[in-house]
Design a protein around this motif. Sequence first.
Motif, PDB file in Angstrom:
ATOM      1  N   PHE A   1      -7.998  16.281  -0.957  1.00  0.00           N
ATOM      2  CA  PHE A   1      -7.895  15.927   0.455  1.00  0.00           C
ATOM      3  C   PHE A   1      -7.202  17.023   1.263  1.00  0.00           C
ATOM      4  O   PHE A   1      -7.527  17.239   2.425  1.00  0.00           O
ATOM      5  CB  PHE A   1      -7.141  14.610   0.644  1.00  0.00           C
ATOM      6  CG  PHE A   1      -7.845  13.401   0.069  1.00  0.00           C
ATOM      7  CD1 PHE A   1      -9.218  13.375  -0.117  1.00  0.00           C
ATOM      8  CD2 PHE A   1      -7.125  12.294  -0.309  1.00  0.00           C
ATOM      9  CE1 PHE A   1      -9.856  12.270  -0.648  1.00  0.00           C
ATOM     10  CE2 PHE A   1      -7.752  11.174  -0.839  1.00  0.00           C
ATOM     11  CZ  PHE A   1      -9.121  11.161  -1.006  1.00  0.00           C
ATOM     12  N   ASP A   2      -6.235  17.734   0.646  1.00  0.00           N
ATOM     13  CA  ASP A   2      -5.524  18.810   1.332  1.00  0.00           C
ATOM     14  C   ASP A   2      -6.331  20.105   1.376  1.00  0.00           C
ATOM     15  O   ASP A   2      -5.923  21.055   2.024  1.00  0.00           O
ATOM     16  CB  ASP A   2      -4.180  19.083   0.654  1.00  0.00           C
ATOM     17  CG  ASP A   2      -3.168  17.963   0.881  1.00  0.00           C
ATOM     18  OD1 ASP A   2      -3.402  17.105   1.757  1.00  0.00           O
ATOM     19  OD2 ASP A   2      -2.143  17.941   0.163  1.00  0.00           O
TER      20      ASP A   2
ATOM     21  N   MET B   1       0.850  -1.176   0.000  1.00  0.00           N
ATOM     22  CA  MET B   1       0.000   0.000   0.000  1.00  0.00           C
ATOM     23  C   MET B   1       0.896   1.240   0.000  1.00  0.00           C
ATOM     24  O   MET B   1       1.848   1.329   0.750  1.00  0.00           O
ATOM     25  CB  MET B   1      -0.898  -0.033   1.235  1.00  0.00           C
ATOM     26  CG  MET B   1      -1.722   1.194   1.393  1.00  0.00           C
ATOM     27  SD  MET B   1      -2.884   1.254   2.806  1.00  0.00           S
ATOM     28  CE  MET B   1      -2.678  -0.236   3.691  1.00  0.00           C
ATOM     29  N   SER B   2       0.549   2.190  -0.857  1.00  0.00           N
ATOM     30  CA  SER B   2       1.370   3.395  -0.967  1.00  0.00           C
ATOM     31  C   SER B   2       1.183   4.302   0.251  1.00  0.00           C
ATOM     32  O   SER B   2       0.180   4.225   0.959  1.00  0.00           O
ATOM     33  CB  SER B   2       1.004   4.159  -2.242  1.00  0.00           C
ATOM     34  OG  SER B   2      -0.246   4.812  -2.105  1.00  0.00           O
ATOM     35  N   ASP B   3       2.154   5.167   0.475  1.00  0.00           N
ATOM     36  CA  ASP B   3       2.061   6.145   1.560  1.00  0.00           C
ATOM     37  C   ASP B   3       0.850   7.044   1.363  1.00  0.00           C
ATOM     38  O   ASP B   3       0.181   7.413   2.329  1.00  0.00           O
ATOM     39  CB  ASP B   3       3.330   6.995   1.628  1.00  0.00           C
ATOM     40  CG  ASP B   3       4.534   6.218   2.126  1.00  0.00           C
ATOM     41  OD1 ASP B   3       4.351   5.160   2.764  1.00  0.00           O
ATOM     42  OD2 ASP B   3       5.662   6.661   1.873  1.00  0.00           O
ATOM     43  N   PHE B   4       0.564   7.397   0.096  1.00  0.00           N
ATOM     44  CA  PHE B   4      -0.587   8.252  -0.179  1.00  0.00           C
ATOM     45  C   PHE B   4      -1.883   7.582   0.259  1.00  0.00           C
ATOM     46  O   PHE B   4      -2.723   8.218   0.890  1.00  0.00           O
ATOM     47  CB  PHE B   4      -0.663   8.610  -1.671  1.00  0.00           C
ATOM     48  CG  PHE B   4      -1.938   9.322  -2.017  1.00  0.00           C
ATOM     49  CD1 PHE B   4      -2.164  10.615  -1.578  1.00  0.00           C
ATOM     50  CD2 PHE B   4      -2.929   8.691  -2.746  1.00  0.00           C
ATOM     51  CE1 PHE B   4      -3.348  11.274  -1.871  1.00  0.00           C
ATOM     52  CE2 PHE B   4      -4.113   9.335  -3.047  1.00  0.00           C
ATOM     53  CZ  PHE B   4      -4.325  10.633  -2.606  1.00  0.00           C
TER      54      PHE B   4
ATOM     55  N   ALA C   1      -4.353   9.052   3.044  1.00  0.00           N
ATOM     56  CA  ALA C   1      -5.715   9.391   2.631  1.00  0.00           C
ATOM     57  C   ALA C   1      -6.746   8.682   3.506  1.00  0.00           C
ATOM     58  O   ALA C   1      -7.739   9.292   3.914  1.00  0.00           O
ATOM     59  CB  ALA C   1      -5.921   9.044   1.156  1.00  0.00           C
ATOM     60  N   VAL C   2      -6.527   7.411   3.812  1.00  0.00           N
ATOM     61  CA  VAL C   2      -7.451   6.670   4.671  1.00  0.00           C
ATOM     62  C   VAL C   2      -7.528   7.319   6.053  1.00  0.00           C
ATOM     63  O   VAL C   2      -8.615   7.504   6.603  1.00  0.00           O
ATOM     64  CB  VAL C   2      -7.049   5.178   4.760  1.00  0.00           C
ATOM     65  CG1 VAL C   2      -7.765   4.481   5.905  1.00  0.00           C
ATOM     66  CG2 VAL C   2      -7.338   4.474   3.450  1.00  0.00           C
ATOM     67  N   THR C   3      -6.401   7.694   6.604  1.00  0.00           N
ATOM     68  CA  THR C   3      -6.377   8.350   7.913  1.00  0.00           C
ATOM     69  C   THR C   3      -7.164   9.655   7.886  1.00  0.00           C
ATOM     70  O   THR C   3      -7.998   9.916   8.759  1.00  0.00           O
ATOM     71  CB  THR C   3      -4.923   8.619   8.356  1.00  0.00           C
ATOM     72  OG1 THR C   3      -4.239   7.366   8.451  1.00  0.00           O
ATOM     73  CG2 THR C   3      -4.879   9.324   9.697  1.00  0.00           C
ATOM     74  N   GLU C   4      -6.925  10.478   6.856  1.00  0.00           N
ATOM     75  CA  GLU C   4      -7.620  11.758   6.739  1.00  0.00           C
ATOM     76  C   GLU C   4      -9.111  11.564   6.519  1.00  0.00           C
ATOM     77  O   GLU C   4      -9.933  12.272   7.109  1.00  0.00           O
ATOM     78  CB  GLU C   4      -7.016  12.582   5.607  1.00  0.00           C
ATOM     79  CG  GLU C   4      -5.620  13.071   5.914  1.00  0.00           C
ATOM     80  CD  GLU C   4      -4.974  13.806   4.753  1.00  0.00           C
ATOM     81  OE1 GLU C   4      -5.687  14.180   3.798  1.00  0.00           O
ATOM     82  OE2 GLU C   4      -3.752  13.999   4.802  1.00  0.00           O
TER      83      GLU C   4
END
Length: 96
Positions: free
Chosen positions: A64-65, A1-4, A8-11
Amino acid sequence: MSDFLQKAVTELNQKVAAGSFDGRAKFDIVGDGAIMIDENGARVADEEADVTLSADADTFRAIFDGDVNPTSAFMSGKLSVDGDMGKAMQLAALLA
């Protein structure tokens, strides 16, 4: 799984906890994978959804940002939506 995807899941989980979403949505991040979001939160998965939003990672990162409005991304062709437009609008409000 990518860092992005992890970020994104956390956010998204923070945004779902602060708001509400009563459907199943999929973020199809071209080249990276997919994120599902529903009333239980967000997770990396590729499942059936009421609405699917597709874009590249840069576009989703900007959404997301808070740098890009989801509606503006859709109107400019950077984000495509397939499925229930009402759920897409509810999701856009959650992301704002």
